[in-house]
Design a protein around this motif. Structure first.
Motif, PDB file in Angstrom:
ATOM      1  N   VAL A   1       0.727  -1.221  -0.042  1.00 16.06           N
ATOM      2  CA  VAL A   1      -0.004  -0.064  -0.037  1.00 16.06           C
ATOM      3  C   VAL A   1       0.829   1.186  -0.126  1.00 16.06           C
ATOM      4  CG1 VAL A   1      -0.191   0.094   2.608  1.00 16.06           C
ATOM      5  CG2 VAL A   1      -1.839   1.380   1.176  1.00 16.06           C
ATOM      6  N   ILE A   2       0.545   2.192  -0.940  1.00 18.91           N
ATOM      7  CA  ILE A   2       1.429   3.353  -0.875  1.00 18.91           C
ATOM      8  C   ILE A   2       0.586   4.757  -0.503  1.00 18.91           C
ATOM      9  CG2 ILE A   2       2.528   5.033  -2.450  1.00 18.91           C
ATOM     10  CD1 ILE A   2       2.916   2.491  -4.420  1.00 18.91           C
ATOM     11  N   LEU A   3       1.014   5.397   0.459  1.00 17.45           N
ATOM     12  CA  LEU A   3       0.262   6.674   1.027  1.00 17.45           C
ATOM     13  C   LEU A   3       1.229   7.786   0.590  1.00 17.45           C
ATOM     14  CD1 LEU A   3       0.047   4.181   3.141  1.00 17.45           C
ATOM     15  CD2 LEU A   3      -1.265   5.855   4.486  1.00 17.45           C
ATOM     16  N   LYS A   4       0.337   8.559  -0.111  1.00 23.87           N
ATOM     17  CA  LYS A   4       0.789   9.706  -1.006  1.00 23.87           C
ATOM     18  C   LYS A   4       0.239  11.040  -0.326  1.00 23.87           C
ATOM     19  CE  LYS A   4       0.520   8.534  -5.018  1.00 23.87           C
ATOM     20  NZ  LYS A   4       0.590   8.453  -6.503  1.00 23.87           N
ATOM     21  N   PHE A   5       0.927  11.901   0.367  1.00 18.24           N
ATOM     22  CA  PHE A   5       0.601  13.103   1.139  1.00 18.24           C
ATOM     23  C   PHE A   5       0.693  14.351   0.301  1.00 18.24           C
ATOM     24  CE2 PHE A   5       0.890  10.137   4.654  1.00 18.24           C
ATOM     25  CZ  PHE A   5      -0.187  10.347   5.357  1.00 18.24           C
TER      26      PHE A   5
END
Length: 771
Positions: free
Chosen positions: A78-82
């Motif tokens: 899972v990739i979280l991009k802010f």
């Protein structure tokens, strides 16, 4: 609108607009309201906002729940991009490669409040993972985080993707929940399978420090990366596919620049002197691998259960695999610019953690936990090259579907059985193989004496058990022997004496360990009291000065009755506050006369502290309300009562200093509760806050922001001076009970929040203390 009119309108819509389901539902609800004999529950749309606030109070909790949902969906990554997250209103993308959702799952799962899916399906579909997410929290997590959500999801079975957009601002009060619609549309697939969440209008700022906090939290509960990925056989039946593991990647987008957050493989692992890996093969034998690019090492070998016979298998170990990164400090092997950072990280994150079926098992690998006896081995100096917990970063991947490794009743570690002993034996000896191979390549002396190499690897407990087992076997063999009865009796006596000696050694070892733990606990208590008294002396000085001033004033104004009365009232209030204040410290000192520990009801302790201190807060222009209770029967594991006195007073004085620096009226709040079998206490204040630069340092010894430069500064300043030991002692107290303490995101109206978690008292502990 009367009943006949509603019926007429409904008939008209059914005839002319049969697909206008929203209007049909609205008119049907109105029609049902005319039913005089029956009543029905209705749901106000504002419940979504209230549930989001109450169930997911913190931004970190919200993000972690969404990461857990990706894990539950059998995602490998899972990739979280802010994006633009330094200010409120940014965007968060959460993109996974899990199974995705069908239309039915989207409607009856995500869009259905209080769905029972996780109750009916406690394990995931593909990899049979035990569900990590809390039931039904996901939808409220996204509402807690932002103003608008767009879900794009696709499955292998379908040839299209589904897109659902929800604007949370529509869920206002005084609107029936069933009358708010959200459209699902079909679009071309963006990937084979998986789900992407786009959360716009973020309600919180997400700095790099905040993103690092959530990364650490997620990393602590879910295995950081898979070790068995190369062993997955896609040709097997669906229910036999091995779990390849789960990886989280956090990124922060600043314009066109993408910053990778807290990727330990880049920050730390690349600088290891060697990678040590071990696993159990199909025959029960241990296989190890040692690779070092720096020293040009690439070695593989076998390890048996018996150190003197490498062909003896580990009978209780099956699907076990571990990987460790080995570091040698102060030897020119790590770039200086990275070595200090790595050493600091090793103090809090070093050692070998244990993950069972993908989830962290505490306390293995926690600071101060020496479950593999690495630090003990360093102390014995049987092997000279460095090999303490701080020299390793690694973890064990334990696949245990059959339940060979059972947790204790208190959920703190695994039961001490043969399987655990063999696991400790295998991991420790494999690590030592890597240490020795690395030392030989560096031409470093390995042992101080000429001991037999195989016996260097055994930990004391295993060796004692091996000797006892050997003696038992010898005893049986002697019974079978024929010969002189007197010789047999003499041998029997010697054997019994050896058994007795071995038993006494084991008992002495336990006794010495218990004695050491008690001594450490007592030293900690005494240190806590010393810090508390130091703060108390300063406060007493302020009160005495005020009282002296009042007395002097009264002597000068004795003839003025009005002024005299006012000053007498002020003096009376000061004395009452002073007596309340001193009674608290008198109780702290009294508690140290009694050395016994017991479960502490945290809310009662916090309320007692508030009762003693709130008048002092009022005097300092600080609003300090009665501590907030979330739950009942909030008993921690057995602790010393005075330790909580020290913890609360240290947090209070720090908050008081922070508020004073703002030169404004302030507020302090204490909140207690139970979450995930942990008793928590949150201490919030409206002071000047803690900057990102020092957020990680405030618990280090001798770190303080209030130390004076000279002795004259101490006398001339009315500021409470800091020793830099208060929060260090607080952290030591909390850590000694396998708890945690850290800075978390503050709630609305506050600038700082420190959260403490202590394991909840077990039923046995409560029974033992008659609670």
């Amino acid at each position: 609108m009367d009943e006949d009119q509603v019926r007429s309108d409904l008939a008209k819509v059914l005839s002319e607009e049969p697909n206008n389901y929203s209007k049909i539902l609205e008119l049907s609800s109105k029609l049902a309201s005319f039913d005089q004999d029956n009543v029905r529950f209705s749901v106000d749309a504002g419940v979504i906002d209230r549930l989001g606030t109450e169930l997911v109070a913190r931004q970190e909790t919200a993000v972690s729940e969404l990461v857990k949902n990706s894990y539950d969906a059998d995602a490998k990554k899972v990739i979280l991009k802010f994006e633009n997250s330094d200010a409120i209103g940014g965007t968060l993308f959460i993109d996974d490669n899990g199974l995705g959702m069908t239309k039915d799952q989207l409607i009856n799962g995500f869009m259905r409040i209080s769905s029972t899916d996780k109750l009916r399906n406690p394990v995931s579909e593909r990899y049979k993972r035990k569900r990590a997410g809390q039931k039904g929290i996901g939808r409220f997590a996204v509402q807690r985080l932002g103003e608008k959500l767009t879900i794009t999801t696709q499955t292998l079975r379908n040839n299209y993707a589904l897109v659902l957009t929800i604007d949370w601002s529509h869920y206002k009060g005084d609107i029936d929940l069933v009358n708010i619609t959200n459209k699902i549309i079909s679009v071309p697939k963006r990937k084979e399978e998986g789900t992407t969440l786009k959360i716009e209008g973020l309600k919180d700022r997400w700095t790099q420090a905040a993103i690092k906090r959530i990364y650490k939290y997620v990393s602590a509960i879910i295995q950081p990366f898979p070790l068995s990925e190369e062993k997955v056989d896609e040709n097997k039946e669906q229910d036999e596919i091995l779990d390849p593991g789960f990886k989280t990647i956090f990124k922060k987008l600043e314009g066109e620049k993408s910053i990778l957050i807290a990727d330990e493989s880049k920050m730390i692992y690349d600088h290891a002197i060697a990678e040590i890996e071990g696993w159990i093969d199909d025959n029960g034998l241990g296989i190890y691998s040692v690779i070092s690019k720096k020293l040009d090492i690439e070695v593989m070998g076998e390890i048996g259960s018996d150190p003197d016979d490498m062909t003896v298998p580990f009978t209780q170990l099956k699907k076990v695999r571990f990987k460790a990164y080995y570091f040698v400090y102060n030897a020119g092997l790590i770039p200086k610019m990275h070595e200090t950072t790595i050493k600091k990280s090793a103090r809090t994150s070093g050692g070998i953690r244990l993950y069972r079926n993908g989830f962290r098992v505490l306390p293995y690998g926690e600071p101060g936990n020496d479950w593999l006896k690495l630090d003990q081995s360093v102390t014995r100096r049987s092997i000279l090259p460095v090999h303490g917990n701080n020299n390793f970063f690694g973890f064990v991947e334990l696949t245990d579907k059959e339940g060979e490794f059972n947790e204790t009743s208190s959920r703190e570690g695994l039961m001490e059985n043969e399987a655990l002993i063999q696991l400790q034996n295998f991991v420790y000896r494999t690590l030592m193989q890597g240490v020795i191979i690395t030392a030989e390549a560096r031409n470093i002396k390995i042992v101080s004496g000429q001991q037999k190499e195989g016996k260097l690897y055994e930990k004391i407990e295993v060796r004692i058990k091996d000797i006892a087992h050997t003696l038992e076997s010898l005893d049986i063999e002697l019974e079978k022997e024929e010969g002189n009865i007197q010789i047999k009796n003499r041998r029997k006596k010697r054997l019994n004496k050896l058994k007795k000696d071995i038993k006494e050694v084991a008992e002495l070892q336990k006794e010495e360990t218990s004695k050491m733990l008690k001594e450490k606990s007592m030293l900690r208590v005494l240190s806590s009291v010393g810090i508390t008294i130091g703060q108390f002396i300063h406060e007493v000085r302020d009160y005495v000065i005020n009282m002296e001033s009042d007395v002097k004033f009264l002597l000068e104004k004795l003839r003025s009755d009005t002024v005299l009365t006012e000053r007498l009232l002020i003096l009376e209030r000061n004395i009452i506050t002073f007596k309340s204040y001193t009674s608290y410290f008198d109780n702290v000192i009294s508690q140290n006369v009694v050395r016994e520990i017991k479960p502490i009801e945290i809310q009662n302790r916090a309320e007692y502290f508030w009762k003693s201190i709130h008048n002092d807060a009022l005097k300092s222009n600080i609003k300090f309300s009665l501590p907030v209770r979330n739950g009942s029967y909030l008993y921690t594991r057995p602790m010393h009562p005075s330790e909580w006195s020290s913890i609360l007073f240290n947090l209070y004085t720090n908050s008081k200093k922070a508020i004073k620096r703002t030169e404004k009226p302030g507020e302090i709040m204490i909140e207690c509760g139970l979450e995930n079998n942990q008793i928590f206490l949150e201490f919030s204040d409206s002071g000047d806050g803690i900057s990102e630069e020092i957020e990680e340092k405030i618990f280090d010894e001798f770190f303080t922001t209030t130390s004076p430069n000279t002795l004259d500064d101490i006398d001339s300043s009315n500021e409470i001076t800091g020793t830099g030991l208060g929060l260090k002692i607080v952290k030591d107290i909390v850590s000694s009970y396998r708890g945690s303490i850290g800075v978390v995101s503050p709630k609305e109206g506050f600038n700082t929040c420190i959260r403490i978690e202590i394991p909840k008292a077990t039923e046995k502990e409560l029974d033992d203390y008659g609670i």
